[in-house]
Design an enzyme around this catalytic site. Sequence first.
Site, PDB file in Angstrom:
ATOM      1  N   HIS A   1       1.084  -1.376   0.102  1.00 43.23           N
ATOM      2  CA  HIS A   1      -0.224   0.081   0.223  1.00 43.23           C
ATOM      3  C   HIS A   1       0.789   1.240   0.178  1.00 43.23           C
ATOM      4  CE1 HIS A   1      -3.695  -2.146   0.565  1.00 43.23           C
ATOM      5  NE2 HIS A   1      -3.187  -3.089   1.864  1.00 43.23           N
TER       6      HIS A   1
ATOM      7  N   ASN B   1     -10.319  -3.213   2.061  1.00 43.04           N
ATOM      8  CA  ASN B   1      -9.940  -3.259   0.147  1.00 43.04           C
ATOM      9  C   ASN B   1     -11.070  -2.701  -0.324  1.00 43.04           C
ATOM     10  OD1 ASN B   1      -7.159  -3.937   0.515  1.00 43.04           O
ATOM     11  ND2 ASN B   1      -7.174  -5.878   0.096  1.00 43.04           N
TER      12      ASN B   1
END
Length: 515
Positions: free
Chosen positions: A56, A134
């Site tokens: 990320h 997500n």
Amino acid sequence: MSDDPKTLTTRQGHPVHNNQSLRSVGERGPATLENYQFIEKITHFDRERIPERVVHARGTAAHGFFEAYGKIGNEPASKYTRAKVLTQAGVQTPVFLRFSTVIGSKDSPETARDPRGFAIKFYTVEGNWDLVGNNLKIFFIRDAIKFPDMIHAFKPDPISNRQEAWRFYDFVQHHPEALHMVTWVKSPWGIPADYRHMEGSSVNTYKLVNEQGQAVLCKFSFQPKLGVKNLTSEQAAEIQAKDVGHATRDLYDAIERGDFPEWEMCVQVMADGEHPELDFDPLDDTKRWPEDQFPLLPVGRLVLNRNPSNFFAESEQAAFGTGVLVDGIDFSDDKMLQGRTLSYSDTQRYRVGANYLQLPINAPKFHTATNQRDGQMAFSVDGGGENPHVNYEPSSQGGLREAPLSSKPYAQWVEGALGRYQTTKARSDYAQAGERYRTFEDWERDDLINNLVADMKDCPEDIQLRMVWHFWHCDEDYGRRVAQGAGIDLEKAKALPPLEGRPAPGQDFPAGTGR
């Protein structure tokens, strides 16, 4: 002890006899703290990159608010939970939401085929609540001990520094539970058009707990009011040729012009238990809860209305953790959730520092009082008791005191043999992937096949054959189209034996299987 140089060991030189499963109390029970093999593995993994996030790394963020409806579906929210952030209708809770890609580095393109992070920090009156999810409602693996292996396989080759298809599918071919996620990610759903037209999901299963100490399983999701838009590979390539940060620009510009993106927050709820009537374990994060059986129940709205004033201080130093919960929202025994709860906060202490919670973007907006002191980069002292000399508890000299219990505690009964377990409900590894393939629109299915065919051409024959074998067991047309497009011998693929150590497709592991 084995002298075979190919035998997997820990850094201490201990042979690893099982690298597939956490130690847990029974198949569905919680993981245990003495998971030393996992702790050594995951804490080293957390420290593999300096200074950007291990995963990320590429991201952007915005401020906003969450406003609860006070209901879950048509029922009062208090029926399910005592969390004030969900039960107090009309109250606007400040939030900070960070979007991201997963595998790429900090400057990688936002058109990458990759899941997207959807991490929210709620600054509630009861302290911070982090919901770290997500865009897709599932994941590649269901046991946290496999997370470093998965990311290593998906990241660039350590020698060539290139992402290689054969590394990705070499991992996937040994983990049939990943087929469901692969089917999503290799379709247009793997490249959201931008962040405003993207869903969000907790992925993991949590529990809601009410005033009576009763719990239900739940999953959280966020539905964009603008609808969902995804890109084909060709559309993504056209955008990437002009702009590698198109989604960041789109979000920033929309908020600056007052076009505030909005999502409806929903939950799915299910009675806490084993659910033998289902062909999947609800704690398995590689599976979706069918929405016709477990509908999305609206609980509130989330609006983003302010861009960060400093990208580094806010988006880059924002630190999220799946263990950051408020009263009324609790952990389930989802093994990925339990592993993430250790890993995320451990990563933040390493990446940002032991006092990362003193940074304004991470600090609660309401009262804090701890006995934690000092450490690298400490620049304040949490509000203490009446006597600043007392940084311990209990004390009769004016130190901090424990909070009184205001609700009935949630007490989960746990019983089982300690061991390393695979879920017995393995047949659904193929069932949900096949169902997803069949329910795609034609253009989505065509894009999926084209992407997989291109990937298969970059893989050695043994991986090609096994992947076609997997796709064919998900759906015969699925396997046939990949084989034909990539020039792979379908009959040779179908003749492969089942994976060693795994049940044949359509079968389950024997009950109580511990390794």
